[in-house]
Scaffold this motif. Structure first.
Motif, short mmCIF file in Angstrom:
data_model
loop_
_atom_site.label_atom_id
_atom_site.label_comp_id
_atom_site.label_asym_id
_atom_site.label_seq_id
_atom_site.Cartn_x
_atom_site.Cartn_y
_atom_site.Cartn_z
N SER A 296 0.50 -0.88 -0.10
CA SER A 296 -0.17 0.00 0.16
C SER A 296 0.62 1.34 0.13
N GLY B 131 -9.49 4.33 -2.07
CA GLY B 131 -9.14 3.41 -1.66
C GLY B 131 -10.18 2.23 -1.56
N ASP C 40 -8.51 -1.37 -3.29
CA ASP C 40 -8.61 -2.33 -2.76
C ASP C 40 -8.96 -3.90 -3.83
N TYR D 66 -0.23 -3.15 -6.09
CA TYR D 66 -0.44 -2.25 -4.84
C TYR D 66 -1.02 -1.39 -4.99
N ASN D 67 -1.97 -1.06 -3.85
CA ASN D 67 -3.30 -0.39 -3.50
C ASN D 67 -2.69 1.26 -3.52
N LEU E 27 -3.59 4.50 -1.38
CA LEU E 27 -4.33 4.93 -0.26
C LEU E 27 -4.52 5.82 -0.17
#
Length: 150
Positions: A25, A99, A103, A118-119, A121
């Motif tokens: 993240s 986000g 996700d 990858y997220n 945020l």
């Protein structure tokens, strides 16, 4: 260690701490740095066409709706569209409004064979403030990263 390695290690530590099934993240600022530093990295914006048109776009981001507009129903072609536009070997960062959808997209991409998901945020608009409004607390746009309105 280099800057890219440090950023990805921090992102991976966040994922491990939260027991996330994807690589990591990143904050919006970190995601922007990774995008600049990692050759072939892709940023996939999973917001709806309406959000992109009315709220703003990120230059050079791949745009694939997670939920379709109108109706908010899941996009049944998400993975097909992702595979058509993004190499499964690429480092892929997913972003949405806050986000949450990103996700889900990162989880789905990992299950489909993408290894470096990858997220982002906070998303594009960040969290709601005390007045229940976005764009004041975090997010890509509030951080001052590149974006435009069409």
């Amino acid at each position: 260690m280099g800057k890219l390695t440090d950023l990805l290690q921090l992102a991976q530590e966040r994922a491990q701490a939260a027991s996330l099934p994807y690589a990591g993240s990143l904050t919006p600022a970190e995601a922007h740095q990774v995008w600049q530093l990692a050759p072939g990295a892709r940023l996939v914006d999973v917001r709806t066409r309406a959000e992109l048109d009315w709220v703003g776009r990120i230059p050079d981001a791949v745009e694939i709706e997670w939920n379709q507009y109108p109706g908010g129903v899941p996009n049944p072609h998400f993975l097909t569209q992702l595979k058509r536009q993004v190499d499964p070997e690429a480092l892929v960062m997913f972003i949405c409004r806050s986000g949450v959808r990103s996700d889900h997209a990162a989880r789905s991409a990992m299950e489909a064979g993408y290894n470096a998901c990858y997220n982002v945020l906070e998303g594009f608009e960040g969290d709601k403030d005390a007045h229940d409004q976005r764009n004041h607390l975090g997010g890509w746009r509030h951080t001052g990263l590149p974006w435009f309105q069409s």
